[in-house]
Design an enzyme around this catalytic site. Structure first.
Site, PDB file in Angstrom:
ATOM      1  N   GLY A 188       0.803  -1.230   0.000  1.00  0.00           N
ATOM      2  CA  GLY A 188       0.000   0.000   0.000  1.00  0.00           C
ATOM      3  C   GLY A 188       0.831   1.273   0.000  1.00  0.00           C
ATOM      4  N   CYS A 214      16.068  -0.341   2.546  1.00  0.00           N
ATOM      5  CA  CYS A 214      16.361  -1.504   3.379  1.00  0.00           C
ATOM      6  C   CYS A 214      17.849  -1.736   3.544  1.00  0.00           C
ATOM      7  CB  CYS A 214      15.743  -2.753   2.790  1.00  0.00           C
ATOM      8  SG  CYS A 214      14.033  -2.531   2.458  1.00  0.00           S
TER       9      CYS A 214
HETATM   10  N1  PLP Z   1       9.468  -5.656  -2.420  1.00  0.00           N
HETATM   11  C1  PLP Z   1      10.011  -4.554  -2.967  1.00  0.00           C
HETATM   12  C2  PLP Z   1      10.495  -4.604  -4.382  1.00  0.00           C
HETATM   13  C3  PLP Z   1      10.121  -3.375  -2.233  1.00  0.00           C
HETATM   14  O1  PLP Z   1      10.661  -2.291  -2.788  1.00  0.00           O
HETATM   15  C4  PLP Z   1       9.669  -3.378  -0.890  1.00  0.00           C
HETATM   16  C5  PLP Z   1       9.838  -2.179  -0.032  1.00  0.00           C
HETATM   17  O2  PLP Z   1      10.842  -1.487  -0.110  1.00  0.00           O
HETATM   18  C6  PLP Z   1       9.099  -4.548  -0.363  1.00  0.00           C
HETATM   19  C7  PLP Z   1       9.022  -5.665  -1.158  1.00  0.00           C
HETATM   20  C8  PLP Z   1       8.580  -4.613   1.054  1.00  0.00           C
HETATM   21  O3  PLP Z   1       7.336  -3.953   1.127  1.00  0.00           O
HETATM   22  P1  PLP Z   1       6.647  -3.611   2.519  1.00  0.00           P
HETATM   23  O4  PLP Z   1       7.316  -2.385   3.037  1.00  0.00           O
HETATM   24  O5  PLP Z   1       5.195  -3.369   2.160  1.00  0.00           O
HETATM   25  O6  PLP Z   1       6.787  -4.790   3.400  1.00  0.00           O
END
Ligand code: PLP
Length: 375
Positions: A199, A321
């Site tokens: 979201g 991340c």
């Molecule tokens: N997958 C990708 C490609 C993303 O860029 C991210 C978030 O940076 C995620 C998964 C994780 O999403 P969420 O923050 O909704 O857990």
């Protein structure tokens, strides 16, 4: 403030904020049998219908989760629980987000054989390489649509359609977090059995996501409990966050191609300005217009990031991340080694403007003058 870190998270749109409040006010539990419960259930159903339509799916194929991390974990571990006793191979790429990479690494520790397809010397992943890695022992292929650090668009549709023709029993999963509401993502066209969405990357709230699971595909639930989401994802639905997610998708869905054109023009403008600067190289080209990876010669990413931050310009040094850690993904894309320490990720939203780019370029020029002279 110039906010160009939309791949990390987006500013919630007004419609999403309003819908969150509506979801808070309509406080019944969607599972309750009385009217207050029914009203909450209707809000959840509406959001589900909106997201299903945007994905070209049916409502029964959309399950709400706490975000794409949970969606990805559910897909990977669910595929393993369903098929991992008889088949052992997982095919994925070396540039996946940690929310796919880490579950896959964990399954490798538990005895799965993992084949990770890397970009070639031009930084491209070939659909035939993904297909060629699949064999009779494969139970899952997981491949993201748009890389979150570089904007590179992976050839998922080509790879998955070849795989499904030859190996219909292999489960295909796509992390579409950086593609949904930016590129025209349609579940059937992608030939994906499972698709992860988030979201907060589409101007909705944080802590909410969805997993599309194609009708007829059976993967066991990751969360056990009260049996919500047809038993697939237990836990009382977060009505406010679901409403916010739905409202954001309802707003953006009709604008995907219009926004794509506009943001493509903005990316061309950014690249032109980087070229004019002379001290900036553009790492990524030709991918999603929403994410551009650049390297500012002679300046370390973190130093530049904090310099820009003082001018209220927000960008990222890689992905949100990877916080401070060197990105292994950028290395995988074969960017020149000297660029790796000085990479910035500029990521647009549909609201980003030329003025934002101009402000960023002024900030970078000022940093080049101030910091390169000190060094
Ligand atoms: N997958 C990708 C490609 C993303 O860029 C991210 C978030 O940076 C995620 C998964 C994780 O999403 P969420 O923050 O909704 O857990």
């Amino acid at each position: 403030m110039i906010y160009l870190d939309n791949a990390a998270t987006t500013k919630p749109c007004g419609e999403a904020k309003k819908a969150v409040i509506q979801g808070l006010e309509c406080f019944g539990n969607p599972s309750s049998l009385h009217r207050a419960g029914l009203e909450a259930e209707l809000l959840v159903s509406h959001a589900r219908a909106v997201i299903a339509e945007a994905l070209g799916a049916s409502e029964e194929e959309i399950y709400f989760t706490s975000g794409a991390t949970e969606s990805n974990n559910t897909a990977v571990f669910g595929a393993y629980k369903a098929h991992g006793k008889r088949r052992k191979r997982i095919v994925t790429t070396s540039v996946e987000h940690p929310a796919v990479k880490n579950p896959v690494d964990e399954l490798e520790k538990q005895g799965c054989e993992v084949v990770r397809i890397s970009p070639d010397e031009n930084g491209e992943i070939n659909s035939r390489d993904i297909f060629a890695a699949v064999n009779e022992d494969t139970f899952l292929v997981s491949c993201m649509l748009v890389n979150n650090e570089t904007g590179y668009v992976l050839p998922v549709e080509k790879a998955f359609s070849m795989i499904k023709k030859k190996y219909p029993d292999v489960l295909t999963h796509c992390d579409c977090v950086q593609g949904f509401m930016k590129l025209p993502v349609k579940a059937k066209k992608l030939c994906a059995d499972m698709i992860s969405l988030s979201g907060h990357k589409v101007c909705g709230p944080k802590g909410i996501g969805a997993l599309y699971v194609k009708k007829g595909v059976h993967v066991p639930p990751f969360m056990l409990g009260g049996g919500q989401e047809k038993g697939f994802r237990s836990g009382t639905e977060s009505v406010p966050l679901i409403c916010g997610f739905g409202a954001a998708v309802e707003k953006l869905s009709p604008l995907v191609s219009e926004n794509y054109e506009r943001v493509s023009g903005l990316q061309r403008y950014l690249i032109e300005k980087c070229t004019e600067n002379g001290g900036i190289s553009v790492n990524s080209r030709g991918g999603s217009p929403y994410v551009t990876s650049i390297a500012v010669k002679g300046l370390k990413s973190e130093v530049l990031l904090h310099y820009l931050e003082k001018r209220e310009i927000y960008v990222s040094s890689g992905s949100a991340c990877s916080k401070g850690k060197k990105s292994s993904v950028l290395k995988e894309f074969n960017y020149p080694t000297e660029n790796l320490d000085s990479t910035l990720r500029i990521s647009f939203s549909f609201e980003s403007s030329r003025e934002d780019v101009d402000g960023l370029m002024e900030g970078i020029s000022a940093a080049q003058q101030a910091l390169c002279r000190i060094r």
